[in-house]
Every structure is written in structure tokens, then in C-alpha cells.
Write an enzyme that holds these catalytic residues in place. Structure first.
Site: not given
Ligand code: ITT
Length: 222
Positions: A9, A11, A62, A199
Site C-alpha cells: 500500500n 498510501g 495492519d 492526517k
Molecule cells: P498491506 O497489508 O500490504 O500493508 P493493505 O492495504 O492490504 O496493505 P491492511 O491489510 O492493513 O492493508 O488493510 C487495511 C485496509 O484498511 C486498507 O486496505 C484500507 O482500505 C483501510 N485502511 C487502513 N488504514 C487506513 C487509513 O489510514 N485510511 C484509510 N483507510 C485505511
């Protein structure tokens, strides 16, 4: 020292770069995730898998969106729900509810194959309903840090840093950030209406990264 953030991710990487003094390099690897209600357990498992993949010190993150009216759903399933149902429909579901309270919760997990000094189990000081807390209490509404020794023999210890931020689910606004940011409002602005620095100053990830950064600093000077 460059530290490696194992995540798919970008972001998350932008936010970590904004926060940490050290250069952060993304290792784009989709670490296997266990199914659990416990973000700490998921993050610890992810960190061990990431360390085994990279064979050098790594951290992972996570996180999830916990909606009060849905007893915390999507929570640990946020990524899956984001990719299937989508943010707009999560908003529509929540818009039928009187209670729009929610929180973002996250864990940064660090693993370098070494031992860490044991710390107590974290205490969750958020009462789950951010609206019941004063502004200062809300700002302090974070769980702490913890060492996970591992659930099985030979599991590598992992250092965990927790962060949580309470807010409200609102109609999508803003174009910054990622994931559920457009529907998560904190103090009259959605996270998608803030830049990464703003943020980070209040978010679950910013709070977890602050603890991680502080710990890295003390570790490097001892
Ligand atoms: P990695 O596991 O590869 O790090 P991921 O995007 O799949 O990336 P997660 O398993 O932690 O990450 O999933 C968390 C989800 O929750 C992520 O896909 C976002 O949709 C949401 N999320 C987490 N943190 C966020 C944030 O700061 N702002 C908005 N959405 C967020």
C-alpha cells in the site's frame, strides 16, 4: 539507517515517510495474513513473514476501520471489504444508522530477528465510543506498545506499536489519502481532506508511528 516497510500500500508508505526521520524504503510484498479479530496477532504474523522474506529488519502495518453500529465491522476485514463492497456502499450502509461513530485502529509491527525487552500487555484506554471522551482523552486514546513473543515454539519476537483514532462516518468528501479516508471525519474534516502531515498528527498510523519513532531513537542511542 534505511528501514524497510513491507507493504503493498503506497498510501501507508507516504505517511510513514512523512513521519519517520530515517529514510523509508518500500518492499512491495504481499505478506500472508492470518484471519483473526486481533490486529496485534495479524500484524505480528505479518512482521515475521516479512522478516523471513526480506532477511533484514522490517516493519509492517495492519489497520482497519471499526464502525460502532456494526460492532466493529469491517475491522480486520477492511481491506477485503474495501476491494469488494467499496467505500461508497459502506457509507450507504452506515447512513441508515443513528450512531455514526467509528474508529481507525492500527498496529505497526517491527521485527529484526532479535530479542526485545519484555513489556506488559497493552491497555486499551479507548472506551470504544470516542464521543464519550473529552478532547484530551480522545487525543490520548491510544493503546500502547507490546512485545509479542509468539504463539508457537521458535516464533520470532515482534515489537508492536498501537494507535487508534475515533471519528464519524460521513458522506464521502475529499480526494487525498487512501482507502476509507473520504468517509472518516475527525473534527469536521475527513481524512481525505487533510494532507499527509495533518492526517499523521491525529491518525491511528501517526500515533503508532510516533511510538515507533521514539523507540527507534532510544534504541539507536543505547
Ligand atoms: P498491506 O497489508 O500490504 O500493508 P493493505 O492495504 O492490504 O496493505 P491492511 O491489510 O492493513 O492493508 O488493510 C487495511 C485496509 O484498511 C486498507 O486496505 C484500507 O482500505 C483501510 N485502511 C487502513 N488504514 C487506513 C487509513 O489510514 N485510511 C484509510 N483507510 C485505511
Amino acid at each position: 539507517m534505511t528501514i524497510r516497510f513491507v507493504t503493498t500500500n503506497p498510501g501507508k508508505v507516504r505517511e510513514a515517510r512523512e513521519y519517520l526521520a530515517e529514510p523509508v524504503e518500500q518492499l512491495d510484498f504481499d505478506t500472508p495474513e492470518i484471519q483473526s479479530d486481533d490486529l496485534g496477532a495479524i500484524a505480528a504474523h505479518k512482521a515475521r513473514a516479512a522478516y523471513e522474506y526480506a532477511d533484514e529488519p522490517v516493519f509492517v502495518d495492519d489497520a482497519g476501520l471499526f464502525i460502532d453500529a456494526f460492532d466493529g465491522f469491517p475491522g480486520p476485514y477492511s481491506s477485503y471489504v474495501h476491494d469488494t463492497v467499496g467505500v461508497e456502499r459502506v457509507w450507504r450502509l452506515a447512513s441508515d444508522e443513528d450512531d455514526r461513530g467509528a474508529s481507525f485502529r492500527g498496529v505497526v509491527a517491527y521485527c529484526d530477528g532479535g530479542e526485545f525487552e519484555a513489556t506488559p500487555e497493552p491497555v486499551d484506554r479507548d472506551d470504544r465510543r470516542g464521543q464519550d471522551l473529552s478532547a484530551e482523552e480522545r487525543a490520548a486514546a491510544t493503546t500502547d506498545e507490546q512485545v509479542r513473543a509468539g504463539d508457537g515454539d521458535g516464533d520470532l519476537p515482534v515489537k508492536l506499536f498501537y494507535g487508534v483514532v475515533p471519528g464519524e462516518i460521513v458522506e464521502p468528501r475529499g480526494s487525498g489519502g487512501f482507502g476509507y479516508d473520504p468517509i472518516f471525519e475527525y473534527d469536521d474534516r475527513t481524512f481525505a481532506e487533510m494532507d499527509a502531515e495533518e492526517k499523521n498528527a491525529v491518525s491511528h498510523r501517526g500515533r503508532a508511528l510516533a511510538k515507533f519513532a521514539g523507540w527507534l531513537e532510544t534504541r539507536e542511542t543505547t
